[in-house]
Design an enzyme around this catalytic site. Structure first.
Site, PDB file in Angstrom:
ATOM      1  N   GLU A 149       3.362 -30.155  29.873  1.00 44.52           N
ATOM      2  CA  GLU A 149       4.310 -31.121  29.333  1.00 44.52           C
ATOM      3  C   GLU A 149       5.499 -31.315  30.263  1.00 44.52           C
ATOM      4  O   GLU A 149       5.979 -30.369  30.887  1.00 44.52           O
ATOM      5  CB  GLU A 149       4.804 -30.654  27.955  1.00 44.52           C
ATOM      6  CG  GLU A 149       3.720 -30.612  26.903  1.00 44.52           C
ATOM      7  CD  GLU A 149       4.232 -30.191  25.535  1.00 44.52           C
ATOM      8  OE1 GLU A 149       3.394 -30.047  24.626  1.00 44.52           O
ATOM      9  OE2 GLU A 149       5.459 -30.015  25.369  1.00 44.52           O
ATOM     10  N   GLU A 215       3.022 -39.432  24.158  1.00 48.25           N
ATOM     11  CA  GLU A 215       3.098 -39.139  22.727  1.00 48.25           C
ATOM     12  C   GLU A 215       4.345 -39.748  22.104  1.00 48.25           C
ATOM     13  O   GLU A 215       5.450 -39.588  22.621  1.00 48.25           O
ATOM     14  CB  GLU A 215       3.078 -37.628  22.488  1.00 48.25           C
ATOM     15  CG  GLU A 215       3.110 -37.258  21.014  1.00 48.25           C
ATOM     16  CD  GLU A 215       2.776 -35.805  20.733  1.00 48.25           C
ATOM     17  OE1 GLU A 215       2.854 -35.404  19.558  1.00 48.25           O
ATOM     18  OE2 GLU A 215       2.433 -35.081  21.682  1.00 48.25           O
TER      19      GLU A 215
END
Length: 297
Positions: A149, A215
């Site tokens: 991430e 996301e």
């Protein structure tokens, strides 16, 4: 062994429910063998405009079912923290807790590309830490790629891993491991923040990531980023323009408890079916109905 695949093999890589180029028939298990999905297939699908699905998975049996269904990419996500281990967030899960799950998924999915999540704390300190963590997933678990991430802040880690021959899937927008600094589960990239999200997408692509998850990003922004990048984008709450889509399988199949996130579509009620089956089984045992004569030797 050469990664070059013949034109026939390129057609066969698609599963029964996977994208197939225009003018070609969709092969099934009975009509054509399937080929192992590699990162270059995702690039090819983007170039040809074919969308594809990715699901999370955490065990051998479910991986086998999804592989048989033709899902081309399976993610052993750190979401296992929630759906396997029962943690409130993804932050607590460790490499040691994830590696056995990845092993099972790899064994159950001979055709899918299996991606392993690098958990919180395993890569943030720099390229060396990222390489050590990713190497464990590749060597000990048999993962085909890893996911981490962050955008610009992890570009050096991505460059290090790709230079070492480890394929990297990036993840920008809402990053669950950073939930405490993001102020909770919130859409990212709105207003002035859009420029940073674009910069993050460009940074991970230039660092060598083969794809990027976006996301909880506004659909219009995701469309813009997908058009800018040559690598595939994978949406989860990022609208329909992404090259691929991903969901946590328990959300997709109706096994998760509570209200589903807005970006989830439930395709089954697996949780309800499991409860009904368990209740019926218990009633049959209590009533002396099971086992019956046909279940005895």
């Amino acid at each position: 062994m050469s990664e070059q695949i013949s034109e026939q093999s390129e057609q066969n890589v698609y599963g029964a429910s996977s994208p197939v180029p225009a003018g070609e028939s969709s092969p099934s298990a009975a009509s054509a063998p399937r080929t192992k999905v590699r990162t270059h297939h995702l690039q090819k699908w983007k170039a040809e405009g074919h969308k594809w699905a990715m699901l999370t998975v955490y065990d051998y049996s479910t991986a086998r079912a999804f592989d048989d269904a033709g899902i081309p990419v399976l993610l052993v996500g750190d979401s296992a923290a929630n759906v396997v281990y029962g943690y409130d967030t993804t932050v607590p899960i460790s490499i040691d807790e994830l590696i056995p799950l990845v092993r099972g998924v790899v064994r159950g999915a001979p055709h899918a590309l299996v991606v392993a999540d690098l958990p919180f704390g395993s890569y943030e300190s720099g390229p060396s830490a990222a390489l050590a963590a990713a190497t464990r997933f590749m060597k000990e678990a048999g993962a085909h790629a890893v996911k981490l991430e962050g955008g610009e802040r992890v570009a050096e880690q991505i460059a290090c891993l790709t230079a070492a021959g480890i394929p990297v899937m990036a993840h920008i927008g809402f990053t669950p491991q950073s939930v405490n600094t993001l102020g909770g589960f919130r859409v990212q990239g709105r207003g002035d923040a859009a420029e940073q999200t674009i910069a993050d997408a460009i940074a991970v692509a230039e660092a060598g990531a083969f794809s990027v998850v976006m996301e909880m990003v506004p659909a219009e922004l995701a469309t813009q980023i997908t058009g800018k990048l040559t690598i595939p984008t994978i949406g989860i709450g990022a609208g329909p323009s992404c090259d691929g889509q991903v969901l946590v399988w328990q959300d997709m199949a109706g096994l998760s408890s509570g209200k589903a996130p807005r970006f989830v579509k439930r395709y089954a009620d697996v949780g309800g079916e499991l409860r009904r089956a368990a209740v019926q089984y218990a009633q049959d045992v209590a009533g002396g109905v099971f086992p019956a004569e046909e279940h005895c030797f």
